[in-house]
Design a protein around this motif. Structure first.
Motif, PDB file in Angstrom:
ATOM      1  N   THR A  12       1.866   0.238   5.507  1.00 34.11           N
ATOM      2  CA  THR A  12       2.995   0.514   6.357  1.00 34.11           C
ATOM      3  C   THR A  12       3.161   2.478   5.401  1.00 34.11           C
ATOM      4  O   THR A  12       1.972   2.335   4.448  1.00 34.11           O
ATOM      5  CB  THR A  12       4.119   0.215   6.205  1.00 34.11           C
ATOM      6  OG1 THR A  12       4.762   0.768   5.083  1.00 34.11           O
ATOM      7  CG2 THR A  12       4.165  -0.731   6.215  1.00 34.11           C
ATOM      8  N   THR A  13       3.611   3.482   6.473  1.00 35.63           N
ATOM      9  CA  THR A  13       3.576   4.361   5.526  1.00 35.63           C
ATOM     10  C   THR A  13       4.640   4.462   4.663  1.00 35.63           C
ATOM     11  O   THR A  13       3.819   5.218   3.363  1.00 35.63           O
ATOM     12  CB  THR A  13       3.938   5.673   7.203  1.00 35.63           C
ATOM     13  OG1 THR A  13       3.599   5.362   7.860  1.00 35.63           O
ATOM     14  CG2 THR A  13       4.195   6.885   6.512  1.00 35.63           C
ATOM     15  N   THR A  14       5.157   3.984   4.287  1.00 39.86           N
ATOM     16  CA  THR A  14       6.024   3.520   3.217  1.00 39.86           C
ATOM     17  C   THR A  14       5.049   3.245   2.521  1.00 39.86           C
ATOM     18  O   THR A  14       5.504   4.146   0.877  1.00 39.86           O
ATOM     19  CB  THR A  14       7.589   2.499   3.827  1.00 39.86           C
ATOM     20  OG1 THR A  14       7.711   3.139   4.546  1.00 39.86           O
ATOM     21  CG2 THR A  14       8.287   3.092   1.893  1.00 39.86           C
ATOM     22  N   ASP A  15       4.310   2.255   2.035  1.00 37.54           N
ATOM     23  CA  ASP A  15       3.836   2.194   1.321  1.00 37.54           C
ATOM     24  C   ASP A  15       2.594   3.130   0.662  1.00 37.54           C
ATOM     25  O   ASP A  15       2.997   3.130  -0.363  1.00 37.54           O
ATOM     26  CB  ASP A  15       3.281   0.040   1.563  1.00 37.54           C
ATOM     27  CG  ASP A  15       3.907  -0.705   1.982  1.00 37.54           C
ATOM     28  OD1 ASP A  15       5.089  -0.116   1.543  1.00 37.54           O
ATOM     29  OD2 ASP A  15       3.512  -1.555   3.015  1.00 37.54           O
ATOM     30  N   LYS A  16       2.041   3.823   1.910  1.00 36.02           N
ATOM     31  CA  LYS A  16       1.303   4.405   1.455  1.00 36.02           C
ATOM     32  C   LYS A  16       1.456   5.733   0.673  1.00 36.02           C
ATOM     33  O   LYS A  16       0.953   6.320  -0.371  1.00 36.02           O
ATOM     34  CB  LYS A  16       0.139   4.884   2.180  1.00 36.02           C
ATOM     35  CG  LYS A  16      -0.223   3.982   3.145  1.00 36.02           C
ATOM     36  CD  LYS A  16      -0.893   4.904   4.730  1.00 36.02           C
ATOM     37  CE  LYS A  16      -1.787   3.264   5.631  1.00 36.02           C
ATOM     38  NZ  LYS A  16      -2.677   3.707   6.905  1.00 36.02           N
ATOM     39  N   THR A  17       2.744   5.865   0.865  1.00 34.78           N
ATOM     40  CA  THR A  17       3.370   7.192   0.458  1.00 34.78           C
ATOM     41  C   THR A  17       4.098   6.888  -0.870  1.00 34.78           C
ATOM     42  O   THR A  17       3.935   7.308  -1.551  1.00 34.78           O
ATOM     43  CB  THR A  17       5.205   7.335   1.328  1.00 34.78           C
ATOM     44  OG1 THR A  17       4.758   7.907   2.105  1.00 34.78           O
ATOM     45  CG2 THR A  17       5.592   8.714   0.260  1.00 34.78           C
ATOM     46  N   ASN A 104       7.554  -7.732   1.073  1.00 35.51           N
ATOM     47  CA  ASN A 104       8.743  -7.382   0.419  1.00 35.51           C
ATOM     48  C   ASN A 104       8.680  -7.526  -1.775  1.00 35.51           C
ATOM     49  O   ASN A 104       9.103  -6.376  -1.971  1.00 35.51           O
ATOM     50  CB  ASN A 104       9.899  -8.664   0.456  1.00 35.51           C
ATOM     51  CG  ASN A 104      11.055  -8.440  -0.530  1.00 35.51           C
ATOM     52  OD1 ASN A 104      11.526  -6.917  -0.004  1.00 35.51           O
ATOM     53  ND2 ASN A 104      11.590  -8.698  -1.057  1.00 35.51           N
ATOM     54  N   ALA A 105       8.278  -8.103  -1.804  1.00 40.73           N
ATOM     55  CA  ALA A 105       7.312  -8.544  -2.626  1.00 40.73           C
ATOM     56  C   ALA A 105       6.299  -7.204  -3.291  1.00 40.73           C
ATOM     57  O   ALA A 105       6.495  -6.351  -4.326  1.00 40.73           O
ATOM     58  CB  ALA A 105       6.649  -9.237  -3.321  1.00 40.73           C
ATOM     59  N   THR A 106       5.794  -7.163  -2.737  1.00 42.97           N
ATOM     60  CA  THR A 106       4.091  -5.444  -2.910  1.00 42.97           C
ATOM     61  C   THR A 106       5.108  -4.108  -2.763  1.00 42.97           C
ATOM     62  O   THR A 106       4.919  -3.500  -3.502  1.00 42.97           O
ATOM     63  CB  THR A 106       3.416  -5.660  -2.306  1.00 42.97           C
ATOM     64  OG1 THR A 106       3.868  -5.810  -0.555  1.00 42.97           O
ATOM     65  CG2 THR A 106       2.658  -7.140  -2.459  1.00 42.97           C
ATOM     66  N   ARG A 107       6.187  -4.591  -1.417  1.00 40.15           N
ATOM     67  CA  ARG A 107       6.633  -3.037  -1.698  1.00 40.15           C
ATOM     68  C   ARG A 107       7.713  -2.780  -3.166  1.00 40.15           C
ATOM     69  O   ARG A 107       7.892  -1.797  -3.487  1.00 40.15           O
ATOM     70  CB  ARG A 107       7.876  -2.906  -0.466  1.00 40.15           C
ATOM     71  CG  ARG A 107       8.351  -1.792  -0.035  1.00 40.15           C
ATOM     72  CD  ARG A 107       8.945  -1.814   1.286  1.00 40.15           C
ATOM     73  NE  ARG A 107       7.888  -1.568   1.957  1.00 40.15           N
ATOM     74  CZ  ARG A 107       7.566  -1.732   3.183  1.00 40.15           C
ATOM     75  NH1 ARG A 107       8.222  -2.200   3.800  1.00 40.15           N
ATOM     76  NH2 ARG A 107       6.898  -1.707   4.074  1.00 40.15           N
ATOM     77  N   MET A 108       8.397  -4.224  -3.434  1.00 37.51           N
ATOM     78  CA  MET A 108       9.044  -4.061  -4.806  1.00 37.51           C
ATOM     79  C   MET A 108       8.010  -3.579  -6.071  1.00 37.51           C
ATOM     80  O   MET A 108       8.645  -2.656  -6.681  1.00 37.51           O
ATOM     81  CB  MET A 108      10.178  -5.220  -4.949  1.00 37.51           C
ATOM     82  CG  MET A 108      10.289  -4.849  -7.060  1.00 37.51           C
ATOM     83  SD  MET A 108      11.169  -6.587  -7.292  1.00 37.51           S
ATOM     84  CE  MET A 108      10.137  -7.466  -7.384  1.00 37.51           C
ATOM     85  N   ILE A 109       7.157  -4.057  -5.542  1.00 39.46           N
ATOM     86  CA  ILE A 109       6.414  -3.597  -7.175  1.00 39.46           C
ATOM     87  C   ILE A 109       6.129  -2.142  -7.011  1.00 39.46           C
ATOM     88  O   ILE A 109       5.879  -1.804  -7.976  1.00 39.46           O
ATOM     89  CB  ILE A 109       5.036  -4.008  -6.964  1.00 39.46           C
ATOM     90  CG1 ILE A 109       5.295  -5.713  -7.901  1.00 39.46           C
ATOM     91  CG2 ILE A 109       3.828  -4.430  -7.894  1.00 39.46           C
ATOM     92  CD1 ILE A 109       4.114  -6.881  -7.764  1.00 39.46           C
ATOM     93  N   ARG A 110       5.195  -1.596  -5.884  1.00 38.92           N
ATOM     94  CA  ARG A 110       4.602  -0.363  -5.661  1.00 38.92           C
ATOM     95  C   ARG A 110       6.613   0.650  -5.683  1.00 38.92           C
ATOM     96  O   ARG A 110       5.381   1.643  -6.677  1.00 38.92           O
ATOM     97  CB  ARG A 110       4.726  -0.180  -4.061  1.00 38.92           C
ATOM     98  CG  ARG A 110       3.601  -0.431  -3.761  1.00 38.92           C
ATOM     99  CD  ARG A 110       3.136  -0.022  -2.536  1.00 38.92           C
ATOM    100  NE  ARG A 110       1.835  -0.824  -2.236  1.00 38.92           N
ATOM    101  CZ  ARG A 110       1.418  -1.961  -1.599  1.00 38.92           C
ATOM    102  NH1 ARG A 110       2.721  -2.453  -1.029  1.00 38.92           N
ATOM    103  NH2 ARG A 110       0.050  -2.445  -1.456  1.00 38.92           N
ATOM    104  N   TYR A 111       7.170   0.001  -5.436  1.00 41.69           N
ATOM    105  CA  TYR A 111       8.479   0.991  -5.856  1.00 41.69           C
ATOM    106  C   TYR A 111       8.214   0.993  -7.618  1.00 41.69           C
ATOM    107  O   TYR A 111       8.811   2.034  -7.811  1.00 41.69           O
ATOM    108  CB  TYR A 111       9.963   1.000  -5.392  1.00 41.69           C
ATOM    109  CG  TYR A 111      11.345   1.203  -5.380  1.00 41.69           C
ATOM    110  CD1 TYR A 111      11.856   2.759  -5.650  1.00 41.69           C
ATOM    111  CD2 TYR A 111      11.956   0.468  -6.876  1.00 41.69           C
ATOM    112  CE1 TYR A 111      12.480   2.920  -6.435  1.00 41.69           C
ATOM    113  CE2 TYR A 111      12.686   1.722  -7.600  1.00 41.69           C
ATOM    114  CZ  TYR A 111      13.715   2.736  -7.040  1.00 41.69           C
ATOM    115  OH  TYR A 111      14.014   2.771  -7.582  1.00 41.69           O
TER     116      TYR A 111
END
Length: 168
Positions: A12-17, A104-111
């Motif tokens: 998503t845009t959030t992930d890319k950001t 959810n998990a991959t977004r947490m790792i990205r953060y």
């Protein structure tokens, strides 16, 4: 775990950001460290206590371990993020919830990988300011800030993974 669905996630845009911010932060910590390296004294702080005061000293080459460790962790977590089916989850992964749980998990790792680089960057920045006489230590705020930046979002993502989706 072998039975878990393998899904290719769309960013998503959030992930890319977060990916872009992470890579820019990696570049920034290397630029900060390398551009200041020659001006560092031979001995610099290499360890800080829980109050943010320098309590260990070593050669200036040790400053390079900060961007190096940040880079290794960032790249390792980036690779790990490509295989969300191997991660540990607080709930059973099924065909129905795999997309939501993996996202959810991959977004947490990205953060987290972005925050790790920021934390290492702050340590490098504060160390450089310390040896230049512009400040002393990391500051008493550093440890609580670091713990908050890591554990508050982790708690959020874990709670989010435990919640049932609406309508189910």
């Amino acid at each position: 775990m072998n039975e878990r669905p393998k899904i290719k996630l769309e960013l998503t845009t959030t992930d890319k950001t977060f990916e872009i911010l992470g890579w820019v932060s990696i570049l920034a910590i290397w630029v900060l460290t390398i551009t200041n390296y020659t001006n560092l004294p031979d001995t610099i702080p290499i360890h800080y206590n829980s109050s943010g005061e320098a309590d260990g000293f070593g050669g200036k080459g040790n400053i390079l371990t900060l961007p190096l460790i940040a880079t290794v962790l960032f790249v390792g977590m980036t690779i790990l993020n490509k295989f969300p089916h191997v991660l540990n989850y607080p709930t059973n992964i099924t065909e129905d919830n795999a997309l939501r749980q993996y996202t959810n998990a991959t977004r947490m790792i990205r953060y987290l990988k972005f925050i790790i680089v920021v934390i290492f960057g702050l340590i490098a920045f504060k160390t450089i300011r310390n040896v230049n006489g512009q400040t002393t230590g990391l500051g008493v705020w550093f440890l609580p800030l670091t713990l908050g930046l890591i554990f508050i979002p982790m708690t959020y993502f874990i709670v989010k993974s435990l919640k049932k989706p609406r309508g189910k």
